[in-house]
Scaffold this active site. Structure first.
Site, PDB file in Angstrom:
ATOM      1  N   LEU A   1       0.756  -1.153  -0.035  1.00  0.00           N
ATOM      2  CA  LEU A   1       0.009   0.078   0.000  1.00  0.00           C
ATOM      3  C   LEU A   1       0.912   1.091   0.046  1.00  0.00           C
ATOM      4  O   LEU A   1       0.542   2.225  -0.759  1.00  0.00           O
ATOM      5  CB  LEU A   1      -0.957   0.057   1.199  1.00  0.00           C
ATOM      6  CG  LEU A   1      -1.968  -1.019   1.273  1.00  0.00           C
ATOM      7  CD1 LEU A   1      -2.809  -0.969   2.636  1.00  0.00           C
ATOM      8  CD2 LEU A   1      -3.085  -0.868   0.282  1.00  0.00           C
TER       9      LEU A   1
ATOM     10  N   LYS B   1       7.032   3.302   1.020  1.00  0.00           N
ATOM     11  CA  LYS B   1       7.881   3.976   2.188  1.00  0.00           C
ATOM     12  C   LYS B   1       7.515   3.342   3.484  1.00  0.00           C
ATOM     13  O   LYS B   1       8.642   2.941   4.021  1.00  0.00           O
ATOM     14  CB  LYS B   1       7.414   5.333   2.171  1.00  0.00           C
ATOM     15  CG  LYS B   1       8.728   6.259   2.902  1.00  0.00           C
ATOM     16  CD  LYS B   1       8.529   7.653   2.551  1.00  0.00           C
ATOM     17  CE  LYS B   1       9.526   8.469   3.247  1.00  0.00           C
ATOM     18  NZ  LYS B   1       9.389   9.900   2.591  1.00  0.00           N
TER      19      LYS B   1
ATOM     20  N   GLU C   1       6.398  -8.023  10.727  1.00  0.00           N
ATOM     21  CA  GLU C   1       7.122  -8.939  11.294  1.00  0.00           C
ATOM     22  C   GLU C   1       8.222  -9.658  10.339  1.00  0.00           C
ATOM     23  O   GLU C   1       9.209 -10.203  10.647  1.00  0.00           O
ATOM     24  CB  GLU C   1       6.310 -10.180  12.022  1.00  0.00           C
ATOM     25  CG  GLU C   1       5.182  -9.833  12.338  1.00  0.00           C
ATOM     26  CD  GLU C   1       4.618  -9.819  13.632  1.00  0.00           C
ATOM     27  OE1 GLU C   1       3.448  -9.624  13.819  1.00  0.00           O
ATOM     28  OE2 GLU C   1       5.330 -10.239  14.688  1.00  0.00           O
TER      29      GLU C   1
END
Ligand SMILES: Cc1cc2nc3c(=O)[nH]c(=O)nc-3n(C[C@H](O)[C@H](O)[C@H](O)COP(=O)(O)OP(=O)(O)OC[C@H]3O[C@@H](n4cnc5c(N)ncnc54)[C@H](O)[C@@H]3O)c2cc1C
Lengths: 755, 329
Positions: A647, A650, A722
């Site tokens: 999405l 950055k 994670e």
């Protein structure tokens, strides 16, 4: 140095904002200090609580002497188990959303000391300084001080099965085929033990709770938490308050990494004191006290692998024995990853826990996977060496098209592309096979690789969207942003679904007065809350469209919703620019001041059934080891990740870099040193508890691999919190072996391991 | 942290007389003292701020030695042109310590008197003879990776953590002290002490003694010196082992040598016999090894730090070899 972002253009977009490397919408507030954290909220008359921690690990409290503390100017009260107000007595009431089997710890419960650093008293005063000074004046006498049980390695045989109790834990299935026999007759074998150290989360922001006592006796709690909804339920149960008498807020969280999944003792103590004193109270833990609750458990593992001449696995044995506390049976998925990743006809998996006199371990970023993947990916490297095979080739030979445990196909799995792209960027084809095969000056150079895997989860979540007359969209859900970028990506999703600019969207989170959301954890927030936000906005679109249809002479009257577009804040018909109506116009015309939609979204289990849902990664690392001095540098690392739709490249890359840095940390630095005699974590400050400094971080590169997934959730995203840390330690350990010929099977690897 | 009074010393004499009373501590940069106060390891009744005293200069003296005022910051010493030019060893050692922020605050005097980083010394829940005499030493059977391999005693196995002091030992610096009996000069080798039965005393200073300066003798070792610091991460960590070495060479032969170790003892570890072992020798690894053997004689480690003996040996050889190549600037 950290390489420039490598953003693939091909990632499909929901609209103009998603898929773009946008800055954080809360960035300015954070760097200008306008973002307030749990300990920064203030009201006149606030009291300060300081916790007195136990100096011993196992004893009974004989007596408290609080006279000197109480005599200090400004001290209001000293709470101990002897004078505390009543808290819930039944263990069940102390359960939270991440409780393992057992009986949760209760601060100031009785005279028993269960672990070193246990909170034994709370000093409350009119200033922090007075409270801290008085806390040092509380004298505690103990009886029956006993030697704590701390030695996991001496108790490996006493491990017991943990049971299913904890959410997210899947007990490993029984053995499959004949692993021992297959091992005996295998062409090549590996048989090795691995150790992973305890680590503490140590987010930058220490745990804190500011509890405001309202005029009507209700509580407003600013908390450092990953789940305000859970804390509200927990507090109301523990304090015996109706749920609507407790509001929990966590608008900003300065990192948590799992440490905010469970309500910690400071929260109970602050709320208890506020209720009793009918005053507002804040409790902040010191850095030293940040070592007195959950940690990544110290874990021993055994892996045995057997393979044919061509590398195909014929036997896989993976066992883990981990520490837990005496009062709870903490458990995480350590061993199942191996068999899921590498389908094998004969396997045996086992997980046991050993209760020790320590606090209950706690989920820490990629719980279980960090631990388990270190062992299996080290063992695979050992096997490749035994076979004289390229380690990457061995992974490809054993590539699992299907989940090796369930036999289910994956909803999507672009791990092969991860291997290829990461290997390509790294230059893996130049690898030399012999350990100690390259040196630069006094340094040996080595390359290693490993795989990462994590579940792609979605859990129920709610969201609300409100469109205002002035064209503003307000979206809300009681989730949190623990530094992950939740504010930003939710704003992006809402803006794109509604066809609005980012500036006209405001996303609210971290407040139990908002629609319910799960804990922020497990990398499922964007999938869960994001899906809810999309659904709420979809609902708004339906409402808007219907309203527009009802307008006199509506250009949409005979149209279906599929024919219209929601763009730039207007409802329009492609090819008919004159027909476009702004959302505000529609609302005004229809006399509606605000349009609202609130939804709860559940994972589509029907669609997901029969599939395995997972995120994958491939990590390649280069190390340089000073041959004489043993010092290790990670000079280069490339990670490729397949995590569905990206999405925001950055914020995503930021998550991955953070994970990679943490991977370097577990590989080479991080260790909570337990003094075995005292049962006390002794390096409890950030000077001695090492994490990498900037000088330890060299060239890091992140590659996002294209992966389309229609099954996993409506957004096609898998979560990134994670995956970045998983496998990194193994890649580094394997590179150390390649550099030096020394196989180190414990973490962290330090220079004395290589002398 | 307990309540304390605070005042600022206006003159050197003020400071010395105030400092002589029990429960008084001078505060300079505060980077060590404040940490210790927060943990209740140091519990002064009064802090005397010495930062306004006129001790902030670096001066060339008549005899050619260089005087570093006690209040000059670690950063300023490290960057000073005279230090960089004539005592690059000191500059290197300082820059390997702490972080830029800390070095900006930390002072020469404070660095000399910084206390050990032994985890047990810092943790009031444990016993420590250095913190509270006659209570015991938890480090001996505890987590002792950072601890001493030389000169330790039954009572204490802590190390002095300073990098600066290791360079000062090699450079044979002198510490100037103003006390109630007036001024005196203490050779750096005698300034810090071994723990023995009184590990609570890190140095030979007495109550009220104010460090005014550190002097570096004019005989500089700028051509062939090196500071090698080995630690568990690339920066911002205390030394496991550090080596300060300075050589005077005549071609391939060593004319004179200075060699000191950090991170291994209660004080910078320097033995004249190890330096003599280098005198007249060729610049070769075998010469360095012999010096290392001499310097490390009697070294004895504990459960978690035995590796330091071998590490120190190798570090000495590496540091000497680097120094022989010429000072890196
Ligand atoms: C996180 C961290 C990392 C560090 N890493 C390193 C490292 O890698 N290497 C290293 O060498 N050091 C390191 N340090 C220690 C640092 O060098 C010392 O804290 C610093 O030098 C102390 O100087 P100060 O002026 O702040 O002393 P203060 O804290 O002000 O004082 C320290 C002691 O000296 C006394 N004192 C100060 N000045 C005088 C004087 N003129 N006369 C008499 N007594 C005086 C004080 O009374 C006090 O007892 C580190 C410190 C921290 C906090």
């Amino acid at each position: 140095m950290i390489s420039l972002p490598h953003f693939p253009e091909h990632l499909q977009k929901l609209g103009p904002h998603t898929g773009k490397p946008l800055d954080r919408v809360d960035g300015l507030a954070k760097v200008t200090g306008k973002a307030l954290y749990a300990a920064e909220h203030h009201r006149p008359g606030l009291l300060y609580g300081v916790v007195v921690s136990s100096s011993v690990a196992r004893a009974r409290i004989r007596s408290f002497d609080t006279a000197d503390a109480l005599a200090e100017a400004g001290v209001v009260q000293v709470f101990t188990h002897q004078n505390r107000p009543k808290l819930a007595s039944r263990s069940k009431k102390w359960r939270d959303q991440d409780t393992p089997k057992g009986s949760p710890f209760r601060p100031l419960e009785d005279d028993r000391v269960l672990f070193s650093g246990q909170p034994l008293a709370l000093v409350v005063a009119t200033s922090f300084e007075a409270a801290r000074h008085a806390a040092a004046l509380v004298r505690i006498e103990f009886d029956e001080i006993e030697q704590p049980e701390t030695r996991l390695l001496e108790r490996l045989g006493q491990g017991k099965a943990p049971g299913r109790a904890k959410g997210g834990f899947t007990p490993p299935p029984g053995p499959h085929g004949h692993p021992q026999q297959a091992l005996k007759s295998a062409f090549a074998r590996v048989n090795a033990d691995y150790l992973v150290s305890a680590e503490h989360h140590n987010p930058m922001e220490p745990h804190a709770a500011t509890v405001f006592y309202e005029e009507d006796g209700s509580l407003t709690v600013y908390s450092k938490t990953q789940g305000p909804v859970g804390e509200q339920a927990f507090l109301s149960a523990v304090l015996g308050l109706k749920k609507d008498r407790v509001r929990v807020l966590a608008p900003f969280v300065g990192g948590a990494f799992g440490s905010g999944l469970r309500p910690q003792y400071h929260l109970v103590l602050a709320a208890m004191a506020a209720l009793e004193l009918k005053r507002s109270v804040r409790v902040v833990l010191s850095r030293q006290q940040m070592f007195t609750f959950g940690h990544r458990p110290y874990t021993w593992q055994h892996v045995a692998l057997g393979a044919e001449r061509d590398g195909k696995l014929v036997s896989l044995v993976h066992e883990a024995v981990a520490e837990t506390s005496k009062f709870e049976s903490y458990v995480e998925n350590v061993v199942t990853w191996s068999a899921r990743l590498y389908p094998c006809p004969n396997y045996s998996l086992n997980h046991r826990v050993v209760p020790l006199d320590v606090y209950t371990p706690l989920d820490m970023r990629a719980p279980g996977a960090v631990t388990g993947l270190f062992a299996i990916e080290s063992a695979m490297d050992e096997l490749a060496h035994e076979l004289g095979m390229d380690p990457l080739q061995l992974r490809l030979v054993n590539y699992g098209e299907k989940d090796g445990l369930t036999g289910h196909p994956y909803s999507s799995k672009e791990l092969r592309a991860c291997y290829q792209q990461a290997a390509g960027r790294f230059g893996w084809e130049q690898r030399w096979s012999e350990p100690r095969g390259r040196r630069e000056g006094s340094k040996l150079v080595g390359w290693g690789m490993a795989t990462g895997v994590w579940d792609a989860m979605q859990v129920p979540a709610s969201a609300r969207a409100r469109l205002h007359l002035d064209g503003r969209l307000e979206v809300a859900s009681a989730t949190t942003d623990i530094g992950t970028g939740t504010y930003t990506v939710m704003t992006q999703i809402a803006a794109d679904v509604m066809g609005l600019s980012l500036e006209s969207v405001e996303f609210k989170l971290g407040d139990t007065s908002l629609p319910e959301a799960p804990l922020q954890g497990g990398s499922f927030t964007v999938a869960s809350v994001g899906s809810a936000i999309k659904a709420a906005c979809d609902g708004l679109r339906d409402q808007l469209f219907k309203l527009a249809q009802k307008m006199p002479n509506s250009p949409f009257y005979a149209r279906s919703q599929a024919e219209v577009e929601f763009r730039d804040g207007r409802l329009g018909l492609p090819g008919h620019p004159e027909a476009a109506l702004s959302y505000a116009q529609i609302l005004r015309q229809q006399g509606v001041s605000v349009l609202e939609e609130e939804v709860k979204v559940l994972p589509n289990l029907l669609k997901q059934r029969g599939y395995s849902l997972a995120t994958h990664s491939a990590v390649f690392a280069e190390v340089q080891v000073d041959e004489e001095l043993g010092t290790i540098e990670v000079t280069r690392m490339v990670t490729a990740v397949a995590a569905g739709r990206i999405l925001n490249p950055k914020t995503s890359r930021n998550q991955l870099l953070g994970g990679m840095v943490w991977g370097i940390s577990s590989a080479l630095h991080e260790k909570s040193e337990l003094d075995l005699e005292l049962g006390r974590f002794i390096n409890h400050n950030l000077a001695e508890y090492h994490i990498p400094v900037q000088a330890d971080i060299r060239h890091l590169e992140v590659v996002f691999v294209e992966e389309q997934d229609e099954i996993v959730n409506p957004l096609g995203i898998k979560g990134l919190g994670e995956i970045g840390v998983i496998g990194v330690a193994a890649a580094i350990a394997n590179a150390v072996f390649h550099a030096t010929g020394r196989r180190v099977r414990h973490l962290p690897i330090r220079l004395d391991d290589l002398l | 942290m307990k309540k304390f009074a605070f005042n600022r010393a206006e003159t050197l004499e003020d400071a010395v007389s105030a400092g002589a009373s029990a429960g008084v501590r001078f505060i300079a940069g505060g980077t060590n003292l404040i940490d210790l106060m927060k943990e209740n390891v140091e519990r002064p009744d009064r802090l005397v701020d010495i930062t306004r005293l006129p001790l902030g200069e670096v001066k060339r003296q008549a005899d050619g030695s260089l005087s570093l005022g006690a209040l000059v910051s670690n950063a300023a010493v490290a960057e000073h042109p005279l230090v960089r030019g004539h005592y690059p060893l000191l500059s290197l050692a300082l820059l390997s310590g702490a972080s830029p922020q800390l070095r900006n605050l930390a002072t020469v005097g404070g660095n000399l008197l910084q206390r050990t980083r032994c985890c047990y010394f810092y943790d009031l829940a444990t016993v420590c003879n250095k913190r509270t005499p006659q209570t015991g030493c938890a480090a001996r059977n505890g987590i002792n990776r950072q601890h001493a391999i030389l000169g330790h005693s039954q009572a204490c196995i802590a190390v002095h953590p300073s990098d600066m002091c290791v360079a000062l030992a090699a450079l044979e610096a002198r510490v100037r002290v103003l006390g109630r009996q007036g001024e005196r000069t203490i050779p750096i080798a005698d300034f810090h002490r071994l723990p023995g039965n009184e590990p609570e005393f890190d140095t030979i200073l007495r109550a009220g003694d104010l460090i005014t300066a550190v002097e570096l003798p004019s005989n500089d070792w700028s051509e062939h010196s090196h500071y090698l610091k080995i630690r568990d991460r690339a920066s911002y960590a205390f030394a496991l082992v550090s080596v300060a070495v300075a050589l005077q060479l005549d071609g391939e032969y060593i004319v004179e040598a200075r060699l000191a170790l950090g991170g291994v003892a209660h004080k910078p570890w320097r033995l004249e016999s190890a330096e003599l072992a280098l005198r007249g020798q060729r610049t070769s690894n075998s010469s360095y090894q012999r010096a290392a053997e001499t310097l490390l004689q009697g070294a004895e480690g504990f459960e978690h730090n035995r590796f330091k003996i071998e590490l120190a040996r190798r570090a000495i050889v590496r540091a000497c070899a680097e120094a022989a190549k010429g000072t890196r600037r």
